[in-house]
Design an enzyme around this catalytic site. Structure first.
Site, PDB file in Angstrom:
ATOM      1  CE  LYS A   2      -3.251   2.706   2.801  1.00  0.00           C
ATOM      2  NZ  LYS A   2      -3.985   2.850   3.974  1.00  0.00           N
ATOM      3  CD  GLU A  57      -6.507   7.921  10.810  1.00  0.00           C
ATOM      4  OE1 GLU A  57      -5.941   6.707  10.733  1.00  0.00           O
ATOM      5  OE2 GLU A  57      -6.813   8.412   9.637  1.00  0.00           O
TER       6      GLU A  57
END
Length: 391
Positions: A146, A194
């Protein structure tokens, strides 16, 4: 010695915003409450180094103890840590701190129209799509699992930040609204969804988000997009990479760690996200919140897997310096408790220009056009606050 810095008690909601001064005030607001820190009693030294954040927590702890010994009654450290260890962190022990239940009281509105010109995209959307395609080639070769690729919008701006800060706080009241005066006169501000990590006594929490879908104004379509995200194999894989990395980093520091088996949906005004709340109890009560943050940063939510391979690809494909974007922002007190959010959904204001940032997690089966659309949607938080609705 005489008290130079002072802690001020709970202030009325809205008073922090009225006291905000962009050049001298740090602001951080979350569901736990809001704080405004003023002035610099002491600047924490954290020069760039090959070891990254390895000694940052020790430097901060030593600075807090030194401030307390010098007569500061309630020292805390506030500020931001950049994405790259090649950039100096911006951390200070403020002269005074005020707390309030919220940054912006319910029903509060600042009526103001920003004077904005046409935005400049860096890179251009077409170039971003090409960069995503190149990243996918690397991913499919097996070199990494990723990578997060970002883009920026630079917009002419009249420089007044208080209305923007208020709009960001109103837009996502459950998130982490922040403003940090950087040492070169710029201001980092945003509304992050977040939490990287928090510590209260021995209790630790982290809330990684990964896997996203834009919201829709149509309720039925919005529900469909949320359901599609929760069922998406691609997004669940991307999310699992982040959760596994967070758990792996926290497990050596915790006596117990709870990692839910399935993600849940969480939403902001513009996005749906897959969310997992990881909780634990420290094995050693002396481990501070910044020690935890340093162990986690950067997570795959903002960098990639494996970390160093993703860093190299980001440097190759992104045509700008991330600076404090995808860094960490928050606070820590003298007992080691603290709260640190990721600096996403953010902007850096520099006089008459404000630069916005947004990124997307790329995996082997990503769709480049969909990743472009995701970054456009993520720009929405700041763009709406600025009175713009397109990217």
């Amino acid at each position: 010695m005489s008290l130079i810095g002072a802690h001020v008690g709970l202030a009325p909601a809205g008073s922090l915003l009225a006291a905000y001064r962009a050049d001298s005030c740090f602001v951080f607001s979350s569901a736990r409450g809001a704080l405004l820190a003023e002035g610099a009693y002491f600047t924490v030294s954290s020069p760039p180094r090959d070891g990254g954040l390895a000694d940052l927590a020790a430097r901060v702890g030593g600075s807090l103890r030194g401030a307390a010994a010098a007569g500061h009654e309630h020292p805390i450290v506030v500020g931001a840590v950049p994405f790259s260890s090649a950039t100096d962190a911006c951390l200070v022990i403020p002269r005074s701190v005020r707390h309030a239940p919220t940054l912006v009281p319910p029903g509060h509105h600042l009526r103001y129209k920003y004077l904005l010109g046409r935005e400049e995209a860096v890179p251009h959307p077409e170039s971003y799509v090409e960069a995503v395609r190149e990243a996918i080639t690397h991913l499919r070769s097996g070199r990494l699992a990723k990578v997060v690729l970002a883009r920026s919008l630079r917009i002419p701006f009249d420089g007044r930040l208080t209305p923007l800060l208020a709009a960001l706080a109103r837009h996502d009241p459950a998130g982490y609204t922040f403003a940090v005066p950087l040492r070169d006169g710029r201001v980092l501000l945003g509304a992050s969804p977040e939490l990287l990590v928090s510590r209260r006594g021995r209790n630790v929490a982290a809330n990684p988000l990964a896997g996203s879908a834009p919201r829709s104004a149509d309720p039925a379509e919005d529900r469909s997009r949320a359901r599609g995200l929760l069922e998406s194999a691609k997004d669940r894989h991307e999310h699992a990479l982040v959760v596994d990395a967070v758990a792996e980093s926290l497990r050596p520091l915790c006596g117990t760690l709870t990692v839910p088996a399935e993600p849940v949906l969480t939403r902001t005004a513009t996005m749906w996200h897959l969310s997992t709340t990881v909780t634990g109890e420290l094995a050693d009560p002396g481990v501070s919140s910044l020690t935890l943050a340093a162990a986690l940063h950067p997570t795959p939510a903002v960098c990639g897997v494996p970390t160093e391979a993703a860093r190299r690809l980001i440097a190759e494909l992104e045509p700008f310096d991330r600076d404090f974007y995808t860094g960490v922002v928050g606070w820590e007190n003298a007992s080691g408790d603290g709260e640190w959010a990721l600096t996403i959904r953010c902007a850096i204001a520099d006089g008459s220009v404000i630069s916005l940032f947004a990124g997307a997690g790329i995996v082997a089966d990503s769709d480049p056009e969909a990743e472009l659309a995701e970054t456009t949607a993520k720009f929405g938080t700041a763009l709406r606050a600025l009175g713009l609705t397109h990217a």
